[in-house]
Design a protein around this motif. Structure first.
Motif, PDB file in Angstrom:
ATOM      1  N   ASP A  41      67.483 -45.691 -59.576  1.00 47.53           N
ATOM      2  CA  ASP A  41      68.562 -45.321 -60.491  1.00 47.53           C
ATOM      3  C   ASP A  41      68.177 -44.041 -61.222  1.00 47.53           C
ATOM      4  OD1 ASP A  41      70.213 -46.936 -63.318  1.00 47.53           O
ATOM      5  OD2 ASP A  41      70.755 -45.232 -62.078  1.00 47.53           O
ATOM      6  N   ILE A  42      68.800 -42.934 -60.859  1.00 41.40           N
ATOM      7  CA  ILE A  42      68.497 -41.650 -61.473  1.00 41.40           C
ATOM      8  C   ILE A  42      69.474 -41.423 -62.613  1.00 41.40           C
ATOM      9  CG2 ILE A  42      68.312 -39.158 -61.085  1.00 41.40           C
ATOM     10  CD1 ILE A  42      67.796 -39.790 -58.150  1.00 41.40           C
ATOM     11  N   PRO A  43      68.982 -41.206 -63.836  1.00 39.65           N
ATOM     12  CA  PRO A  43      69.917 -40.972 -64.940  1.00 39.65           C
ATOM     13  C   PRO A  43      70.716 -39.712 -64.706  1.00 39.65           C
ATOM     14  CG  PRO A  43      67.663 -40.432 -65.585  1.00 39.65           C
ATOM     15  CD  PRO A  43      67.586 -41.103 -64.251  1.00 39.65           C
ATOM     16  N   PRO A  44      71.954 -39.703 -65.152  1.00 36.28           N
ATOM     17  CA  PRO A  44      72.784 -38.510 -64.921  1.00 36.28           C
ATOM     18  C   PRO A  44      72.192 -37.282 -65.588  1.00 36.28           C
ATOM     19  CG  PRO A  44      73.797 -39.987 -66.523  1.00 36.28           C
ATOM     20  CD  PRO A  44      72.630 -40.729 -65.933  1.00 36.28           C
ATOM     21  N   ALA A  45      72.242 -36.167 -64.892  1.00 35.70           N
ATOM     22  CA  ALA A  45      71.697 -34.928 -65.431  1.00 35.70           C
ATOM     23  C   ALA A  45      72.542 -34.470 -66.608  1.00 35.70           C
ATOM     24  CB  ALA A  45      71.692 -33.850 -64.350  1.00 35.70           C
ATOM     25  N   LYS A  86      77.336 -57.521 -64.213  1.00 36.06           N
ATOM     26  CA  LYS A  86      77.408 -56.460 -63.212  1.00 36.06           C
ATOM     27  C   LYS A  86      76.970 -56.992 -61.850  1.00 36.06           C
ATOM     28  CE  LYS A  86      76.436 -52.579 -66.353  1.00 36.06           C
ATOM     29  NZ  LYS A  86      75.519 -51.432 -66.626  1.00 36.06           N
ATOM     30  N   VAL A  87      77.384 -56.292 -60.811  1.00 33.44           N
ATOM     31  CA  VAL A  87      76.912 -56.599 -59.458  1.00 33.44           C
ATOM     32  C   VAL A  87      75.468 -56.117 -59.343  1.00 33.44           C
ATOM     33  CG1 VAL A  87      77.281 -56.211 -57.004  1.00 33.44           C
ATOM     34  CG2 VAL A  87      79.244 -56.335 -58.554  1.00 33.44           C
ATOM     35  N   SER A 129      70.527 -51.267 -61.061  1.00 28.77           N
ATOM     36  CA  SER A 129      71.432 -51.640 -62.149  1.00 28.77           C
ATOM     37  C   SER A 129      70.745 -52.636 -63.078  1.00 28.77           C
ATOM     38  CB  SER A 129      72.730 -52.246 -61.588  1.00 28.77           C
ATOM     39  OG  SER A 129      72.425 -53.345 -60.744  1.00 28.77           O
ATOM     40  N   LYS A 130      71.221 -52.650 -64.311  1.00 26.65           N
ATOM     41  CA  LYS A 130      70.723 -53.572 -65.320  1.00 26.65           C
ATOM     42  C   LYS A 130      71.895 -54.371 -65.870  1.00 26.65           C
ATOM     43  CE  LYS A 130      66.881 -50.612 -66.793  1.00 26.65           C
ATOM     44  NZ  LYS A 130      66.254 -49.882 -67.930  1.00 26.65           N
ATOM     45  N   THR A 131      71.684 -55.671 -66.057  1.00 26.68           N
ATOM     46  CA  THR A 131      72.740 -56.527 -66.584  1.00 26.68           C
ATOM     47  C   THR A 131      72.103 -57.680 -67.352  1.00 26.68           C
ATOM     48  OG1 THR A 131      74.734 -57.760 -65.990  1.00 26.68           O
ATOM     49  CG2 THR A 131      72.849 -57.951 -64.505  1.00 26.68           C
TER      50      THR A 131
END
Length: 257
Positions: A192-196, A181-182, A160-162
């Motif tokens: 973290d795989i970007p959504p297809a 973000k947590v 995650s990035k925050t």
């Protein structure tokens, strides 16, 4: 003669008494410096209870006993501590299975992942952005990457990035920063795989057209006009036969006469 002798003896006595007084006087001592005041005790529970709301994070700190680790680092070491605290809304925005599927040890690692074993002011993150990774209390591969974007501190956990949205407390030896973000460690959650991308809609395939010959044959077979033409031709042939027979009969009668 006696007077001079007494005068000499009295002077000698005075000299001896003064010398004795000098040797007997205690030596002068330099004043002892006052002891340095002890640093104020920082109560992390109190800080997090007042600010926030950080009830979710505070609950995890207490249930995992990580609060004891952070409190000891804050008050019993010279390094100090830096804590990144997500608001309650950051936890509510997570998928329900994000933390509920973790073991108790994994949840403890996630909470330890939110702190650095050193005090860092906001200005110090400029130097941290020049390093590839910064170790956290979770140790091992549980590291964070920082980026200073024109004064805004960005944090990348691998999953995650925050960003640091505000400073709750920043006085040595304790720094507490609010994050949006947590922080989910890559060591637990993976990369973290970007959504297809959504698949392109399948075009509607028109049904294959019937063969022209078959269509024509079927059309002719089922067409009322074709049936009518066949019936008319049949009647015409019958009528022609009747007329032909009549003509031949008439011709035969004429021959007889």
């Amino acid at each position: 003669m006696e007077f001079s002798t007494l005068f000499i003896i009295s002077n000698m006595m005075l000299l001896l008494s003064s010398a004795f007084a000098k040797t007997a006087s205690p030596p002068s001592l330099s004043p002892t410096p006052a002891p340095a005041p002890a640093p104020d005790f920082v109560n992390l529970t109190e800080l997090l209870s007042v600010a926030g709301p950080f009830h979710k994070f505070l609950g995890y700190l207490e249930s995992t006993k990580v609060m004891d680790t952070f409190q000891n680092q804050a008050n019993n070491t010279e390094e100090g501590i830096t804590i990144f605290v997500p608001k309650d809304t950051a936890f509510s925005s997570l998928k329900k299975s994000a933390l509920s599927n973790l073991t108790s040890d994994q949840i403890k690692q996630v909470i330890l992942f939110h702190a650095l074993p050193h005090f860092y002011s906001l200005a110090d993150f400029t130097k941290l952005s020049e390093t590839s990774s910064t170790p956290t209390f979770a140790g091992g591969d549980y590291t964070l990457n920082f980026t200073d974007n024109s004064g805004t501190v960005l944090i990348n956990s691998g999953w995650s990035k925050t960003k640091v949205s505000s400073a709750v407390h920043s006085t040595d030896p304790v720094a507490i920063y609010q994050v949006d973000k947590v922080l989910l460690p890559e060591a637990i959650f993976g990369t973290d795989i970007p959504p297809a991308p959504a698949p392109a809609p399948t075009p509607d395939i028109a049904p294959a057209a019937d063969s022209p010959t078959e269509h024509s044959a079927d059309s002719k077979a089922s067409s009322p006009s074709s049936s009518l033409d066949a019936s008319s031709s049949h009647k015409l042939i019958i009528n022609f036969g009747i007329w032909a027979n009549l003509v031949l009969a008439s011709f035969g009668v004429l021959v007889l006469f």
